[in-house]
Write an enzyme that holds these catalytic residues in place. Structure first.
Site, mmCIF file in Angstrom:
data_model
loop_
_atom_site.group_PDB
_atom_site.id
_atom_site.type_symbol
_atom_site.label_atom_id
_atom_site.label_comp_id
_atom_site.label_asym_id
_atom_site.label_seq_id
_atom_site.Cartn_x
_atom_site.Cartn_y
_atom_site.Cartn_z
ATOM 1 N N GLY A 277 -1.984 4.126 -4.753
ATOM 2 C CA GLY A 277 -1.902 2.904 -5.550
ATOM 3 C C GLY A 277 -0.977 2.983 -6.749
ATOM 4 C CG MET B 61 -1.774 1.215 1.387
ATOM 5 S SD MET B 61 -2.791 1.127 2.878
ATOM 6 C CE MET B 61 -4.038 -0.023 2.332
ATOM 7 C CB CYS B 62 1.909 3.736 -2.100
ATOM 8 S SG CYS B 62 0.870 3.756 -3.584
ATOM 9 C CE1 TYR B 63 2.087 9.607 1.212
ATOM 10 C CE2 TYR B 63 3.468 8.650 -0.494
ATOM 11 C CZ TYR B 63 3.334 9.304 0.712
ATOM 12 O OH TYR B 63 4.448 9.650 1.421
ATOM 13 C CG PHE C 113 -3.659 5.430 3.997
ATOM 14 C CD1 PHE C 113 -3.738 4.458 4.982
ATOM 15 C CD2 PHE C 113 -4.071 6.714 4.294
ATOM 16 C CE1 PHE C 113 -4.219 4.767 6.245
ATOM 17 C CE2 PHE C 113 -4.548 7.038 5.549
ATOM 18 C CZ PHE C 113 -4.623 6.056 6.534
#
EC number: 2.8.1.1
Length: 106
Positions: free
Chosen positions: A68, A64-66, A93
């Protein structure tokens, strides 16, 4: 597996709830400290070796990042390191937060 897969936040949460997958959050330390998914491991360049030592390469990994985007590169990196089942969480996220999934706020 030569390539990572995509998964939406609901699918990712289902795998986590079944204790089948490990969630890693690759956002910067400040963002992670402000809020992160309840079960997230903060994966950074500094924590990569310890993560690889403690996780089975057969265990599914959710990245997971900010939003995708960055997670896709990190997911491919993990595949290249030998992890067999790696997913990039679509929407990151932000999507998880909007879906009101469990979050720990710092």
């Amino acid at each position: 597996m030569d390539q990572f897969k995509h998964i939406d936040v609901k699918g990712a949460q289902a795998l986590i709830e079944q204790n089948e997958a490990r969630l890693v959050d690759i956002r910067d330390p400040q963002s992670f400290a402000v809020a992160h998914s309840e079960t997230a491991y903060h994966l950074t360049n500094d924590t990569m070796v310890s993560f690889m030592d403690e996780v089975e390469f057969e265990q599914p990994i959710l990245v997971m990042c900010y939003h995708g985007i960055s997670s896709q590169g990190a997911a491919q990196y993990l595949v290249n390191q030998g992890f067999e089942e790696v997913y990039s969480v679509d929407g990151g996220f932000e999507a998880s937060y909007r879906a009101e999934l469990p979050v720990i706020a710092g």
